[in-house]
Design an enzyme around this catalytic site. Structure first.
Site, PDB file in Angstrom:
ATOM      1  N   CYS A   1       0.822  -1.017   0.004  1.00 20.38           N
ATOM      2  CA  CYS A   1       0.024   0.097  -0.022  1.00 20.38           C
ATOM      3  C   CYS A   1       0.808   1.396  -0.077  1.00 20.38           C
ATOM      4  CB  CYS A   1      -0.861   0.034   1.058  1.00 20.38           C
ATOM      5  SG  CYS A   1      -2.364   1.077   0.978  1.00 20.38           S
TER       6      CYS A   1
ATOM      7  N   ARG B   1     -12.402   6.954  -0.559  1.00 21.70           N
ATOM      8  CA  ARG B   1     -11.437   5.697  -0.293  1.00 21.70           C
ATOM      9  C   ARG B   1     -12.126   4.429  -0.895  1.00 21.70           C
ATOM     10  NH1 ARG B   1      -7.375   7.551   2.783  1.00 21.70           N
ATOM     11  NH2 ARG B   1      -6.571   5.581   3.235  1.00 21.70           N
TER      12      ARG B   1
ATOM     13  N   HIS C   1      -3.279  -5.402   2.556  1.00 17.84           N
ATOM     14  CA  HIS C   1      -2.996  -5.730   4.156  1.00 17.84           C
ATOM     15  C   HIS C   1      -3.153  -6.857   4.765  1.00 17.84           C
ATOM     16  CE1 HIS C   1      -1.494  -1.276   4.242  1.00 17.84           C
ATOM     17  NE2 HIS C   1      -2.697  -0.832   3.814  1.00 17.84           N
TER      18      HIS C   1
END
Ligand code: GLN
Length: 243
Positions: free
Chosen positions: A94, A128, A194
């Site tokens: 990320c 997002r 993640h």
């Protein structure tokens, strides 16, 4: 055999359990009798990066990425580019993945000039991209399914100098537009996943370790491990994402 592993910016870049990747790397190596020496390299710390076989960079918010710019500009970016060109293995997640590219234009208009080790760039948007994700690595990247979790405002776009790590099945991946997830250039890998990515994706974890071991030792075959718990976590997430 041994691998010397550099954990870059452990103090600044560690979101959603990313440090678990280091625990996983160490465990999968030592369980096979391969030594794993991990060195954390913090912001401002002088370190000769040529000594390492493998690098890990975790995720971070825009703020942390901006804080790291002076450290990158003070020579670290050049050292990282040299290690990538030398075929060293990188796992970058990320924010760390975005930093491997040329630049990041944040959603509030800050331009961050990054490392330029991989042919990609990132642009932030106000919306997002958040949620569990599933992607399939391309054949040359193990072909395995990877489950994970993404949370980013940045949209990453790949240039012709690198290839996607995989294809999105669930979630948004690089940019929510072209169906690609992550990137590879030489042995440098980037992903938005993640979770952390490696513990619950043992096939991908071993694929990554093999690239580092084979660069140093030539052809290597890794003995299988008892991945009962890892595969249970993987299967559980596959089941949830299939619904
Ligand atoms: N700051 C980046 C973004 O929001 C990366 C965030 C992250 O590492 N999860 O796009």
């Amino acid at each position: 055999m041994e691998l010397k592993i550099c954990h870059l910016y452990p103090d600044a870049l560690n979101l959603y359990g990313d440090q678990g990747n280091i625990i996983c790397i160490r465990r999968r190596l030592t369980a096979r009798g391969i030594e794993a020496a991990v060195t954390g390299v913090r912001v401002g710390e002088k370190c000769d990066l040529t000594q390492f076989d493998m690098f890990f960079i975790g995720g971070g918010q825009d703020f942390e990425q901006e804080v790291l710019l002076s450290d990158l500009a003070a020579g670290r970016a050049a050292d990282i580019r040299a290690a990538v060109e030398d075929g060293k293995t990188f796992l970058t997640i990320c924010g760390g993945y975005q930093m491997m590219g040329s630049h990041y234009l944040t959603h509030d208009g800050v331009r961050c000039d990054f490392i330029g080790a991989m042919d990609l760039y990132t642009e932030g948007r106000s919306e997002r991209m958040i949620g569990n994700m599933l992607f399939r690595c391309t054949g040359e990247n193990s072909g395995s399914l990877v489950v994970g979790f993404e949370n980013h405002s940045g949209r990453t776009y790949l240039g012709p100098g690198c290839t996607p790590l995989g294809t999105v099945i669930c979630g948004r991946g690089n940019n929510g537009e072209d169906g690609t997830e992550g990137a590879r250039y030489k042995n440098a890998f980037g992903s938005y996943s993640h979770g952390p990515i490696l513990p619950k994706n043992p096939a991908f974890a071993d694929f990554l370790l093999k690239t580092a071991l084979e660069r140093r030792y030539g052809s290597v075959s890794l003995e299988p491990l008892d991945d009962k718990y890892e595969l249970a976590a993987h299967e559980y997430m596959l089941g949830r994402l299939a619904q």
